[in-house]
Design a protein around this motif. Structure first.
Motif, PDB file in Angstrom:
ATOM      1  N   SER A 162     -83.543 -42.846 -17.394  1.00 42.60           N
ATOM      2  CA  SER A 162     -84.460 -41.706 -17.415  1.00 42.60           C
ATOM      3  C   SER A 162     -84.023 -40.731 -18.496  1.00 42.60           C
ATOM      4  CB  SER A 162     -84.475 -41.016 -16.045  1.00 42.60           C
ATOM      5  OG  SER A 162     -83.157 -40.608 -15.698  1.00 42.60           O
ATOM      6  N   GLN A 163     -82.783 -40.293 -18.397  1.00 39.66           N
ATOM      7  CA  GLN A 163     -82.175 -39.406 -19.392  1.00 39.66           C
ATOM      8  C   GLN A 163     -80.699 -39.740 -19.468  1.00 39.66           C
ATOM      9  OE1 GLN A 163     -84.098 -37.188 -20.898  1.00 39.66           O
ATOM     10  NE2 GLN A 163     -85.803 -36.811 -19.492  1.00 39.66           N
ATOM     11  N   ALA A 164     -80.086 -39.554 -20.629  1.00 40.60           N
ATOM     12  CA  ALA A 164     -78.637 -39.728 -20.732  1.00 40.60           C
ATOM     13  C   ALA A 164     -78.080 -38.626 -21.611  1.00 40.60           C
ATOM     14  CB  ALA A 164     -78.284 -41.096 -21.298  1.00 40.60           C
ATOM     15  N   VAL A 165     -77.251 -37.795 -21.023  1.00 39.01           N
ATOM     16  CA  VAL A 165     -76.706 -36.637 -21.733  1.00 39.01           C
ATOM     17  C   VAL A 165     -75.260 -36.905 -22.092  1.00 39.01           C
ATOM     18  CG1 VAL A 165     -76.118 -34.186 -21.528  1.00 39.01           C
ATOM     19  CG2 VAL A 165     -78.242 -35.059 -20.507  1.00 39.01           C
ATOM     20  N   GLY A 166     -74.913 -36.805 -23.380  1.00 37.37           N
ATOM     21  CA  GLY A 166     -73.517 -36.918 -23.795  1.00 37.37           C
ATOM     22  C   GLY A 166     -72.877 -35.540 -23.717  1.00 37.37           C
ATOM     23  N   VAL A 167     -71.676 -35.459 -23.239  1.00 39.27           N
ATOM     24  CA  VAL A 167     -71.044 -34.146 -23.096  1.00 39.27           C
ATOM     25  C   VAL A 167     -69.778 -34.006 -23.935  1.00 39.27           C
ATOM     26  CG1 VAL A 167     -72.019 -33.717 -20.820  1.00 39.27           C
ATOM     27  CG2 VAL A 167     -69.792 -34.851 -21.025  1.00 39.27           C
ATOM     28  N   GLY A 168     -69.390 -35.069 -24.636  1.00 34.79           N
ATOM     29  CA  GLY A 168     -68.173 -34.982 -25.442  1.00 34.79           C
ATOM     30  C   GLY A 168     -66.940 -35.259 -24.607  1.00 34.79           C
ATOM     31  N   GLY A 169     -65.888 -35.715 -25.256  1.00 35.29           N
ATOM     32  CA  GLY A 169     -64.698 -36.176 -24.558  1.00 35.29           C
ATOM     33  C   GLY A 169     -63.900 -35.105 -23.850  1.00 35.29           C
ATOM     34  N   ARG A 170     -64.066 -33.839 -24.234  1.00 36.47           N
ATOM     35  CA  ARG A 170     -63.233 -32.794 -23.619  1.00 36.47           C
ATOM     36  C   ARG A 170     -63.982 -31.984 -22.562  1.00 36.47           C
ATOM     37  NH1 ARG A 170     -60.865 -30.610 -29.243  1.00 36.47           N
ATOM     38  NH2 ARG A 170     -62.955 -29.667 -29.280  1.00 36.47           N
ATOM     39  N   ASP A 171     -65.224 -32.325 -22.298  1.00 34.92           N
ATOM     40  CA  ASP A 171     -66.004 -31.471 -21.402  1.00 34.92           C
ATOM     41  C   ASP A 171     -65.360 -31.357 -20.032  1.00 34.92           C
ATOM     42  OD1 ASP A 171     -68.826 -31.218 -19.486  1.00 34.92           O
ATOM     43  OD2 ASP A 171     -68.575 -29.914 -21.236  1.00 34.92           O
ATOM     44  N   MET A 172     -64.840 -32.492 -19.547  1.00 38.86           N
ATOM     45  CA  MET A 172     -64.276 -32.440 -18.187  1.00 38.86           C
ATOM     46  C   MET A 172     -62.802 -32.066 -18.176  1.00 38.86           C
ATOM     47  SD  MET A 172     -66.330 -35.407 -16.138  1.00 38.86           S
ATOM     48  CE  MET A 172     -67.389 -36.320 -17.227  1.00 38.86           C
ATOM     49  N   SER A 173     -62.307 -31.524 -19.287  1.00 35.80           N
ATOM     50  CA  SER A 173     -60.935 -31.015 -19.297  1.00 35.80           C
ATOM     51  C   SER A 173     -60.911 -29.651 -18.622  1.00 35.80           C
ATOM     52  CB  SER A 173     -60.433 -30.888 -20.742  1.00 35.80           C
ATOM     53  OG  SER A 173     -61.144 -29.850 -21.404  1.00 35.80           O
ATOM     54  N   GLU A 174     -59.725 -29.202 -18.300  1.00 37.71           N
ATOM     55  CA  GLU A 174     -59.639 -27.944 -17.556  1.00 37.71           C
ATOM     56  C   GLU A 174     -60.176 -26.751 -18.346  1.00 37.71           C
ATOM     57  OE1 GLU A 174     -55.991 -27.947 -15.605  1.00 37.71           O
ATOM     58  OE2 GLU A 174     -56.726 -26.658 -14.006  1.00 37.71           O
ATOM     59  N   PRO A 175     -59.837 -26.610 -19.617  1.00 32.64           N
ATOM     60  CA  PRO A 175     -60.337 -25.427 -20.337  1.00 32.64           C
ATOM     61  C   PRO A 175     -61.869 -25.380 -20.417  1.00 32.64           C
ATOM     62  CG  PRO A 175     -58.642 -26.550 -21.631  1.00 32.64           C
ATOM     63  CD  PRO A 175     -58.947 -27.419 -20.472  1.00 32.64           C
ATOM     64  N   VAL A 176     -62.515 -26.525 -20.597  1.00 31.88           N
ATOM     65  CA  VAL A 176     -63.980 -26.530 -20.721  1.00 31.88           C
ATOM     66  C   VAL A 176     -64.641 -26.598 -19.347  1.00 31.88           C
ATOM     67  CG1 VAL A 176     -65.955 -27.578 -21.908  1.00 31.88           C
ATOM     68  CG2 VAL A 176     -63.691 -27.728 -22.925  1.00 31.88           C
ATOM     69  N   ALA A 177     -63.884 -27.113 -18.392  1.00 30.23           N
ATOM     70  CA  ALA A 177     -64.285 -27.074 -16.986  1.00 30.23           C
ATOM     71  C   ALA A 177     -65.651 -27.705 -16.714  1.00 30.23           C
ATOM     72  CB  ALA A 177     -64.273 -25.626 -16.471  1.00 30.23           C
TER      73      ALA A 177
END
Lengths: 395, 518, 64
Positions: free
Chosen positions: B219-234
């Motif tokens: 339906s949709q696929a959103v890329g968030v980049g490799g650091r999105d789920m790191s603590e600083p980017v949360a």
């Protein structure tokens, strides 16, 4: 609105022993020969000195002061010389109430504007002051002023770009003036003489266009925080810009030399560096910015075909804030001319404003030797950028 | 030998276009070497190394384009330069001939393209954040392909974007699908009911191609980049994307693909998923991931399992991970390869174009072959003999095209690995899709064939990330690899396991190949 | 924080792309029939980092 024509002494409050010149502030020693010669000629015309040597002594001793036209509310084409007894057109920016001024365009050939310095120049200047100026003044006052914005918009649709090519605008102005001149002039001879003078000068409207452009942009100088260019001007040595929000401060760099086509027997070797306040028309989206409106100019300024003219207008679109609501270009589906040069975009892209210009001869009195294009120097905009950043406490 | 230089002042071209140009020039008659580079100090150093730094080139500034050609004769050098000139102006000429004009800035582009709603930004990293910010300020969503963007810039950009309800996909986002439009390097997959959020482009590519193979769609696929789920980017963009997918009527199941985030971040992502009330699959590529299902949430540890779990969920079946989809064939081939293995040859050499695929392979190989035994450039602690290399990593791509675009580097590495006496298995990925090379399998097949000819018993194991609808055609690419002697498996995970079965100790193969499959 | 729940509705029917950087991306989108405009981008201020920084700061100040 073009509302009047009166002596500079009255209109600008211009004192005696002051000679206005085009471009940013200029010291006599740094001025190019056509500018120097024109200054000397104007001093003789005013009667402050009997000959060139005497005139030069007055300038070098500081007895006669030099100042930019812009500082006195005026704009002058080429050497742009204005002194107290010269008649100047008065243009009023009705909504804001400010005014700007420009001399009556002398015509082509051996004229003060190109640094000519002989009796014919002085004679013509005297005729302008004694005959042409007063006639035009009365006619304009009786007419209640002429709407320049509408006139310019119409001229654009007739193939003028209002810098290199003003023949349509000059014709429209003549047409508008005629009834008022005819009614107010003391005799038909005077009208005929003035009509011949105006009719024989395709560039008659240029000075009026410059005053109008200045009247439009001067109020911007006080708009704090803006990044738009309000003034572009050259004095034959330096190119100067003034930016909205930074008041009257000049940012200068050495001028470039125009490139274009030359009247025989002249060539690029004879060209004077860029000079004149006429670049003010480019700051309001005319001249080089409206090149697409003027296919006839394209070959004359050596720029190539209509496609190139359109390309230039579009290139200027990269560095401007928007499109002019009134000045529209038929060859571009009536889009408005690019207007509002943004200092930031100039520095970002490296695209500098392109100015359509006449090319003066280096040797004083040669007159116009050709026409072409010239670019504003990037350094002016880079300096302005730094000043803007500092003004906002960012640098 | 003659060397000639062309110098174009203030003439910027992107690095990929220039590498393509250099490659074209090298095919010219008599041309020995050619370089086409912007005159940055780093590039000039590269040219010096290649013996191409002429005096003219040395005078170039960062905004000037320098083309240097070294050829057998002056005439051939000149001919090559003339060709460069026409190639450079060809595209521009085409565009201008059609009456259109290419804008110079984002601003003038936004004025020219009415209704623009997405900026796709792949300029060099040093300038990318400023352009992204400009785009966001003008109300555009952003897909930020550029990498080498500072963390602090990413944080500020995402804060800015989130406050305005705009997507900032990236940095280093290579793949996305918005409203059915494939963006960046993306495979042709059907529109469907599964929405994805992915921290990795090739990871997303592997999952969606497997979904497509199983008859599902995106339906949709959103890329968030490799650091999105790191603590600083949360997980700023992940959470925003989840909200969007949660409310999207076309999305019936959500898949999240990433590396294991910090515990607090993981908790917030999982909490958001649960709150959305849609079934979800979370693929965590990391070590010692606890997999399993809890309510609507299923956690898996490989890309293949992400797709399989999603498919099973949609079909109302229970999800059963399995080592191989075709165990019988696998048993047979593993036995053959193990028998053919030369003495002393027992090492896996993974040579990858896709970084996430390389990482997935590493994670699969470590427990099977011993964590200390798998080395490479993926940050693992192993010293060898096995090795998995991400050939798209920075250290390999200085002055070279990325292996997804140009196989030259991979071909070299294949040759190198095949010569090492202990190499038993070459493990490779082939990635298809829009933006990828026109014939990735064909580009490496000769090298693979040469490797197998030169080394008796060398096994080549591969997977192809692609679909039948991709420009390169999955079946044809698979066939090309098989013709070169490769064993092509349906997924990267299976390929990695196959490699382990071939090269590892016998018990590895026994364990994986036991049972009848599903 | 703005509401992302209507993100895909807001994105509307058509994705219209401005491409800055690798020209190949624009070519791919064009071939697919996606409206895309490629920008003839070059580093701002000719690559001068200090001026580029000032440009970025001044762009921010534009009240938004």
């Amino acid at each position: 609105m073009l509302v009047d024509c009166v002596p500079a002494r009255e209109a600008l409050g211009l004192a005696d022993r002051t000679v206005l010149h085009s471009g940013p502030p200029l010291a006599w020693e740094r001025a190019c020969p056509p500018v120097q010669t024109a200054i000397l000629c104007a001093i003789r015309y005013e009667g402050w000195a009997a000959d060139d040597a005497g005139a030069q002594r007055l300038v070098e001793s500081g007895t006669v002061k030099l100042a930019p036209c812009h500082h006195a509310g005026a704009a002058g084409p080429m050497t742009g010389i204005v002194t107290a007894s010269m008649p100047v057109f008065v243009v009023e920016n009705r909504p804001r109430g400010n005014r700007a001024f420009a001399t009556i365009n002398e015509g082509l050939g051996k004229v003060l504007r190109f640094g000519a310095n002989d009796e014919s120049v002085v004679t013509r200047l005297r005729w302008l002051a004694r005959e042409a100026g007063p006639l035009l003044g009365v006619a304009l006052r009786v007419a209640g002023g002429l709407d320049l914005r509408a006139l310019v918009a119409q001229a654009l649709r007739m193939g003028d770009e209002l810098h290199q090519r003003n023949v349509a605008a000059s014709s429209l102005l003549a047409r508008a003036l005629m009834p008022h001149l005819a009614r107010t002039a003391p005799d038909t001879g005077a009208v005929a003489q003035l009509a011949e003078f105006i009719g024989g000068n395709d560039q008659f409207f240029l000075n009026v266009a410059m005053a109008a452009a200045k009247a439009a942009t001067d109020p911007c100088l006080d708009v704090a925080g803006a990044t738009m260019v309000a003034t572009m001007a050259r004095n034959g040595t330096d190119f100067g810009i003034r930016v909205a929000g930074l008041g009257g401060r000049w940012f200068t760099a050495p001028v470039n030399t125009p490139q274009g086509l030359y009247f025989p027997p002249y060539s690029a070797a004879d060209a004077n560096p860029d000079v004149g306040d006429s670049a003010i028309v480019e700051t309001v989206g005319l001249g080089g910015f409206a090149m697409a409106a003027s296919p006839a100019v394209v070959g004359f300024v050596g720029a190539g075909g209509l496609r190139d003219a359109i390309r230039i207008t579009e290139e200027m679109g990269e560095i401007t804030l928007g499109e002019h609501p009134h000045f529209r270009i038929p060859t571009l589906d009536d889009r408005g001319t690019p207007v509002g040069i943004d200092v930031r975009k100039v520095v970002e892209t490296g695209i500098t404003p392109l100015i359509n210009t006449g090319i003066a001869g280096r040797k004083p009195g040669t007159g116009q030797i050709g026409a072409g294009v010239v670019r504003a120097p990037l350094a002016c905009f880079e300096q302005a950028l730094e000043a803007l950043a500092r003004a906002r406490g960012l640098a | 030998m003659t060397t000639r230089t062309t110098f174009k002042r203030s003439f910027y071209q992107d690095s990929v276009a220039l590498m393509g140009l250099a490659r074209e020039l090298r095919t010219g008659a008599g041309v020995r070497e050619a370089a086409a580079l912007m005159g940055t100090p780093a590039n000039l150093a590269l040219m010096a190394e290649a013996g191409l730094l002429t005096d003219e080139a040395r005078a170039a500034g960062p905004n000037d384009l320098v083309i240097v050609v070294s050829a057998e004769s002056a005439g051939e050098a000149d001919a090559a330069l003339a060709r460069a000139e026409s190639l450079l102006t060809a595209r521009r000429a085409r565009v201008e001939a059609s009456g259109r004009r290419l804008p110079r800035t984002l601003d003038s582009a936004a004025r020219q393209l009415e209704g623009a709603n997405l900026a796709l930004i792949s300029v060099p990293g040093a300038f990318a954040a400023a352009e992204a910010r400009k785009a966001l300020r003008r109300g555009l969503h952003v897909m930020l392909f550029s990498d080498n963007v500072r963390l602090e810039d990413e944080i500020a950009l995402k804060r800015f974007a989130v406050a305005r309800g705009l997507l900032l996909m990236g940095p280093d986002c290579g793949t996305a699908y918005l409203n059915g439009v494939p963006l960046g390097f993306a495979n042709a997959v059907p529109r469907g009911r599964i929405g994805l959020v992915a921290a990795s482009g090739t990871g997303l590519q592997q999952v969606v191609t497997l979904l497509a193979a199983a008859g599902e769609g995106v339906s949709q696929a959103v890329g968030v980049g490799g650091r999105d789920m790191s603590e600083p980017v949360a997980a700023a963009m992940t959470l925003a994307a989840l909200d969007a997918l949660g409310a999207d009527p076309s999305t019936e199941l959500i898949v999240v693909v990433g590396k294991p985030p910090a515990p607090a971040v993981r908790a917030s992502v999982e909490a958001r998923l649960r709150a959305l009330g849609k079934p979800a699959v979370v693929a965590m590529l990391g070590r010692e991931i606890a997999t399993g299902s809890a309510g609507p949430l299923t956690t898996v540890a490989t890309l293949e399992d992400a797709a399989a779990a999603a498919v099973a969920r949609r079909a109302g079946r229970a999800f059963q991970p399995r080592a191989f989809s075709d165990v019988a064939t696998a048993r047979h081939r593993v036995k053959e390869y193990r028998a053919a293995r030369g003495p002393g040859a027992a090492a896996v050499r993974g040579l990858y174009a896709g970084g996430t695929l390389a990482y997935e392979a590493l994670l699969i190989l470590e427990p099977l072959l011993g964590a200390g035994a798998v080395g490479g450039n993926l940050g693992g602690h192993g010293g060898g003999p096995h090795r998995v290399l991400d050939l798209g990593a920075d250290e390999f791509t200085v002055g070279r095209a990325h292996p997804m675009l140009d196989a030259a580097l991979r071909v070299e590495e294949i040759g190198r690995a095949a010569k090492e006496p202990d190499t038993a298995v070459l493990l490779v990925d082939v990635v298809l899709g829009h933006g990828a090379a026109p014939d990735p399998a064909g580009d490496i097949a000769p090298a693979l064939e040469a490797a197998r000819r030169g080394r008796r018993g060398l096994a080549v194991v591969a997977s192809v990330v692609g679909t039948a609808a991709d420009p390169q055609a999955l079946a044809a690419q698979t066939a090309r690899l098989e013709a070169a002697g490769a064993w092509v498996l349906p997924s990267n995970a299976q390929a990695a396991r196959a490699a382990a079965c071939i090269a590892g100790e016998a018990r590895v193969a026994e364990a994986l190949l036991a049972g009848g499959g599903a | 924080m703005a509401d992302f729940r209507d993100l895909f509705t807001r994105l509307g029917g058509e994705i219209r792309v401005i491409n800055l950087g690798l020209e190949s991306f624009a070519e791919t989108l064009e071939a697919m029939g996606v409206p895309v405009l490629h920008v003839q981008w070059s580093p701002p201020a000719g690559g001068d980092p200090e001026r580029a920084r000032l440009l970025s700061l001044l762009d921010d100040e534009d009240g938004s």
